[in-house]
Design an enzyme around this catalytic site. Structure first.
Site, PDB file in Angstrom:
ATOM      1  N   LYS A 201     -25.019 -79.289   4.105  1.00  0.00           N
ATOM      2  CA  LYS A 201     -24.739 -80.363   5.073  1.00  0.00           C
ATOM      3  C   LYS A 201     -23.849 -81.405   4.396  1.00  0.00           C
ATOM      4  O   LYS A 201     -24.071 -81.749   3.232  1.00  0.00           O
ATOM      5  CB  LYS A 201     -26.058 -80.990   5.530  1.00  0.00           C
ATOM      6  CG  LYS A 201     -25.926 -82.020   6.649  1.00  0.00           C
ATOM      7  CD  LYS A 201     -27.305 -82.555   7.071  1.00  0.00           C
ATOM      8  CE  LYS A 201     -27.209 -83.539   8.243  1.00  0.00           C
ATOM      9  NZ  LYS A 201     -28.535 -84.062   8.642  1.00  0.00           N
TER      10      LYS A 201
ATOM     11  N   SER B 113     -29.549 -83.808  13.642  1.00  0.00           N
ATOM     12  CA  SER B 113     -28.190 -84.044  13.218  1.00  0.00           C
ATOM     13  C   SER B 113     -27.584 -82.934  12.360  1.00  0.00           C
ATOM     14  O   SER B 113     -26.376 -82.879  12.184  1.00  0.00           O
ATOM     15  CB  SER B 113     -28.139 -85.336  12.407  1.00  0.00           C
ATOM     16  OG  SER B 113     -28.873 -85.181  11.198  1.00  0.00           O
TER      17      SER B 113
ATOM     18  N   SER C 277     -34.207 -83.849  12.239  1.00  0.00           N
ATOM     19  CA  SER C 277     -32.839 -83.341  12.126  1.00  0.00           C
ATOM     20  C   SER C 277     -32.696 -81.964  11.478  1.00  0.00           C
ATOM     21  O   SER C 277     -31.611 -81.395  11.483  1.00  0.00           O
ATOM     22  CB  SER C 277     -31.962 -84.338  11.361  1.00  0.00           C
ATOM     23  OG  SER C 277     -31.565 -85.380  12.205  1.00  0.00           O
TER      24      SER C 277
END
Ligand SMILES: [Mg+2]
Ligand SMILES: [Zn+2]
Lengths: 518, 478, 97
Positions: free
Chosen positions: A94, A169, A193
């Protein structure tokens, strides 16, 4: 190459270690897959590496070898270790984790072009175990979002249905694993998330106990809640990555690690284990299809010998309220460093200082980030602190106490992961509060700091899809007491085997070629 | 006639700790190096970094707290103080807020409110014209100093005058210096004293509106700055004006006070507990270690000199303030033993010795034993006080000189009455000045000085003044 | 519930500049969120300890050992306005802290 990318991480690592497959070919297969990204899952891939010079001490040499974990700068191994439990395995990261010399944006335009001078501890632990950075994945800006539509670099598409969101997210990481663009990925979970996008993409997502994995190098959203974890196709791979990344870190005073480490789970039954179902679930707003999958999964648990017990989490319903005070408050402070002085975007660089700050931040941050900074600044401001921040911290205490009370009676607490399956792009962008409700089932565990895993448990038709719409994955969440990850992974492993999600979903699975090209 | 306005002053002191590394990262502390050579991702506040507190800074804070008699908090935490400024890279300062590591204490007569740990800001250099980008003034930021550990000490508004404030600040500086935890150099900024100044009608217990004075980088300027501000406030109130709460910058060159900013747009620092750090809960071992490492500090030493050695307060404070001098003094007292009172030793050390050292271009102190021998010799009248001063001058030049040998060699042995030599000289002096002798006989006591002076000249100071007086009166039949 | 003036004040504290339309939108959105959040203000939590942290560690400290700092070129590599080995910024007005 199809068979290479069909392997789980544990299978591939074992075969590479045994010399049955070549690490080079395996890595090349994944680089090719990542390069073919049509989901906007990646912001940067290893394909770009050639064009980046590794000159990080400013005089033509690469960073000096450092003193291991004690030193942030120069502590990066020059290349991934040649052996180790993840030798030869590429992993998608990420874009919220710093990677020395590799662009890191946290999904924000304010960090466009930023190349960090150091690497996050979690990433360093992966490379020290032999893993490679396959790419940096797209995400909601500064991890603020539940649909990945808040990225400064465009939304990520759900590999099951490209008209739908992957969740957020960590949407890029979830989509990369589900879409066959990475064998595994790192994400972060502040209020859901990891778990929510795992649920919407039909893969496994694990949020460990707060403090299990170092936060050093994870760009902070809400410091008291942020925790890093893996996205994988199965529970065994989640255990493998957690085992590599967990541990106390001298650079993170709040890190603890997991005593005794993590072993790969083997359990096949749930005999003697007690699973608590919150009584409050009865009134919760959730899709009928999601509820049906949840109930079917509860039945499976009983078939495996597990015992279902009703528990109560009376304050969980206030989780969203507390969370949307605490997280924005911390975020408003964490994001204040993006001021155009030392790195990142600067606008109006020649004007007066306040104008430079305001212009830089107004241009650099997207609407959701501004909204949360405003909300958090308001909650901390003079006269409102006690009513909002102070009160939310007390709600947090109550929620943690609710879990403590539940765990006195049961081994795990189970809920759906998300109230719905993946929704359509744009469906909730105009209603922040509706968007926030996606985190209804995941936020309480974040506030209590306890570990929780999201498992793909079945498929359900979307309520907004009309007749004949293809069914989409539904997640099932299991939460455990702090640092009980091993036990959690064992139970999840047993349940995963019984659910047989991959077999049930069959050809629809995107990483097997299913909806990937829909 | 305006009523009497009393000064009410409190101080806020920032002490830079002399640790090796910064408060929350391992970058070395420095002074005067090239800009930005002591930085890392943490002290530049790169995204993703976390602070870890410096153990030594915590230890130093405990020492300061104990030296100031503060209550040590069983559990203290850090807060974030949020504000934007280029020298504040995270846009929040990590500081202690509602639970500081050191609570209430006292130094001398002044109450300490608290002493807490925090981090220093970076340095901003205003470059004006030369650093212009395109027409507007610019500043350059150097992060070398950013993150230096600080202890901020806050007093209650117990000080009642500028001179008292400066004197107390000196005591604090000396106290901290003796702990060995800071360079406490005001010019270099390792000790920074801000003053909160207000006035109120004498006898009132209410506090007036205060102003905050900054940038007084010496004790002299501190005193002058406070004096100037007190005068300004008194004039203002005398003219029926009101004092506004503001921060003032004192310019020592012009004596001017200029407003830095008004507090009207009130700062809202949005303090909240720093989630990246855990609590500091000093263990018994940490406390014991700090306690054991404390030297005897000026205030305690002053009290001991008064109580145990019978010195008066001014002299006790004078000796106690300088630990080297205090140690020397105590060694001489021990070596002198019963031969003289500590008070006499104190007079020698702070009086004649200090003068002799200064006269000899700040020479080194002589060894302990020779000075003790000299004090003993004067006390037992082997040498007169005046003769003793001559011996002292020789000791200052040669710190290991043998006192008895010097007295012998210089012929300074005091003349007693036994051998009749002094009596003979007195008789000759009376004979040489009959007018004075007559005046003495007729009751003018002052006239004796002329004859004493003559005897002293003749004996080159070896005679004891009291004995000369006695002999003159005896020989004149008085 | 949160008015225009409050929005502007908070934006100023957060160093965000909002245009007229944004002020309106954000005032509405924040009011909506706060209305939901306000439900916790009514809870009786008298005497409940606030939890700012779920980790119950104490005294996690670092030895006072110097580590390798970054070469200035690295420190300045990302700087928008490097100048003479330092970070250049517009001069602060009377807004200092
Ligand atoms: Mg301070
Ligand atoms: Zn540093």
């Amino acid at each position: 190459m199809a068979e290479l990318t069909d392997l789980t991480v544990a299978e591939a690592a074992a075969k590479i270690a045994a010399g049955e497959i070549s690490a080079e070919e395996y890595g090349a297969a994944w680089r090719a897959a990542a390069a073919a990204d049509e989901l906007n899952a990646y912001l940067w891939t290893a394909e770009h590496a050639e064009s980046l010079e590794p000159d990080w001490n400013g005089d033509g040499e690469s960073a000096p070898a450092g003193e291991g974990e004690a030193t942030p700068y120069g502590s990066n191994a020059p290349a991934p270790a040649e052996s180790g439990p993840l030798a030869g395995v590429p992993i998608a990261i990420k874009d919220i984790f710093t990677t020395q010399g590799i662009p890191t944006t946290a999904g924000s335009r304010i960090l466009e072009g930023y190349r960090p001078p150091y690497t996050a501890t979690a990433v360093r632990k992966l490379t020290a175990a032999g893993a490679h950075v396959l790419g940096k994945t797209n995400m909601d800006e500064f991890a603020m979002g539940s649909s990945n539509e808040n990225s400064g670099y465009g939304p990520v598409l759900n590999p099951w249905d490209r008209g739908r969101v992957p969740g957020g997210s960590s949407g890029g990481s979830a989509a990369a694993v589900a879409g066959g663009l990475a064998p595994a990925a790192l994400g972060t979970d502040t209020g859901g998330s990891i778990r929510q996008p795992a649920s919407l993409c039909g893969i496994v997502g694990l949020k460990p106990t707060y403090g299990a994995i170092s936060r050093f190098g994870m760009i902070a959203f809400a410091s008291s809640l942020d925790q890093c974890g893996p996205f994988t196709r199965d529970v065994t791979d989640a255990a493998l990555l957690l085992g590599v990344m967990q541990g106390m870190d001298q650079l993170d005073s709040t890190s603890v690690g997991i005593e005794g480490g993590i072993e790969l789970p083997t359990r096949e039954d749930l005999a003697g284990l007690r699973f608590g179902v919150p009584r409050e679930l009865g009134e919760a707003t959730l899709d009928a299809g999601v509820r049906a999958v949840f109930e079917a999964t509860v039945a499976r648990i009983e078939e495996l010998g597990g015992q279902i017990v009703e528990i109560t989490l009376p304050h969980a319903e206030h989780g969203i309220s507390a969370y949307y005070v605490l997280a924005p408050a911390e975020a408003s402070s964490n994001l204040a460093r993006f001021d155009g002085v030392r790195y990142g975007l600067r606008e109006a660089g020649d004007a007066d200082l306040v104008e430079m700050y305001e212009t830089t931040r107004s241009v650099g941050f997207g609407p959701e980030v501004k909204r949360r900074i405003m909300l958090g600044t308001y909650a901390l401001s003079s006269g409102y602190y006690d009513a909002y921040y102070g009160q939310a911290q007390k709600v947090r205490t109550r929620i943690a106490q609710d879990f403590d009370a539940a765990f006195a009676d049961v081994d795990f607490v189970i809920t759906p992961t998300s109230p719905s399956v993946a929704f359509e792009l744009g469906a909730k962008t105009d209603d922040p509060l509706a968007m926030y409700m996606n985190d209804f089932f995941t936020v309480p565990m974040s506030l209590a700091g306890i570990p929780a895993i999201a498992l793909p448990a079945g498929l359900a038709a979307p309520e907004d899809g009309g007749d004949g719409a293809p069914r989409l994955p539904v997640g099932f969440q299991i939460a455990a007491p702090a640092f009980a990850e091993q036990k959690l992974l064992e139970a999840a492993h047993a349940l995963e085997g019984a659910l047989g999600f991959e077999a049930a979903a069959g050809d629809a699975i995107p990483w097997k070629g299913g909806a990937r090209h829909a | 006639m305006p009523e009497e306005l009393e000064a009410v002053i409190g101080l806020e002191i920032h002490v830079q700790l002399a640790t090796r590394t910064k408060m929350f990262c391992g970058c070395e502390l420095s002074f005067g190096d090239e800009p930005n050579v002591h930085t890392c991702p943490i002290c530049l506040a790169h995204p993703g970094v976390l602070p870890v507190p410096n153990e030594e800074a915590v230890r130093y804070a405990l020492k300061i707290g104990m030296a100031l008699g503060c209550e040590i908090a069983p559990r203290s935490i850090f807060h974030r103080k949020n504000y934007f400024y280029p020298d504040n890279p995270k846009a929040y300062q990590i500081s202690q807020y509602d639970i500081p590591i050191c609570g209430e204490g006292k130094l001398g007569d002044i109450r300490i409110t608290r002493a807490h740990l925090e981090e220093d800001a970076a340095k901003t250099i205003h470059v004006g014209e030369s650093g212009r980008i395109h027409g507007s003034a610019a500043s350059l930021v150097d992060f070398n100093r950013g993150g230096t550990p600080l202890v901020e000490i806050v007093t209650e508004p117990d000080l009642r005058g500028a001179a008292e404030a400066a004197e107390w600040a000196r005591l604090l500086r000396e106290t901290v210096r003796q702990l060995g935890v800071s360079d406490v150099n005001m010019e270099e900024g390792s000790l920074r004293v801000d003053a909160n100044v207000s006035v109120r009608p004498a006898g009132s217990t209410e506090l007036g509106v205060k102003t905050e004075l900054k940038n007084m980088n010496s004790f002299r300027f501190l005193q002058r700055g406070i004096e100037a501000e007190l005068e300004r406030q008194r004039e203002l109130i005398g003219a029926e004006g009101t004092v506004e709460q503001e921060t003032l910058h004192f310019d020592p060159a012009s004596g001017d006070l200029t407003s830095l900013r008004s507090k009207e747009e009130a700062h809202d620092y949005r303090y909240f507990p720093e989630p990246d750090l855990v609590a500091i809960a000093p263990t018994e071992a940490m406390l014991q270690e700090a306690r054991d490492s404390l030297p005897e500090l000026p205030a305690a030493r002053t009290a001991r000199y008064e109580a145990e050695l019978g010195l008066d307060e001014a002299q006790a404070r004078l000796l106690a303030g300088d630990p080297d001098q205090a140690a020397y003094f105590e060694a001489v007292v021990a070596a002198v033993g019963e031969a003289a009172e500590p008070r006499v030793v104190a007079n020698w050390v702070t009086g004649d010795l200090t003068a002799a050292l200064r006269a000899a271009d700040d020479a080194e102190r002589p060894a302990v034993q020779p000075l003790a021998d000299l004090i003993g010799a004067v006390a037992s009248k082997q040498v007169s006080h005046a003769g003793g001063k001559q011996v002292l001058a020789i000791l200052v030049a040669d710190g290991d000189a043998d006192v008895a040998a010097v007295i012998e060699r210089e012929g300074l042995a005091q003349m007693g009455g036994d051998d009749g030599e002094l009596a003979g000289i007195v008789a000759a002096a009376i004979e040489a000045d009959p007018a004075a002798a007559e005046q003495i006989r007729s009751g003018n006591g002052k006239a004796i000085g002329a004859i004493v002076g003559a005897v002293m000249r003749e004996t080159k100071g070896r005679a004891d003044g009291g004995e000369v007086n006695r002999l003159i009166r005896e020989q004149l039949g008085l | 519930m949160i008015d225009r003036e409050q929005v502007l004040h908070v934006a100023r504290l957060a160093r965000l500049r909002l245009d007229e339309a944004e002020v309106e939108t954000i005032a509405g959105e924040l009011s909506g969120i706060l209305e939901h959040v306000d439900r916790i203000r009514g809870l009786d939590l008298e005497g409940v300890e606030p939890t700012s942290h779920v980790v119950h560690l104490e005294n996690v400290l670092r030895a006072d050992q110097p580590w390798q700092s970054m070469p200035p070129a690295v420190a300045l590599a990302n700087a928008p306005e490097p100048f003479d080995g330092a970070f250049r910024v517009p001069s602060p007005q009377a807004d200092a802290d």
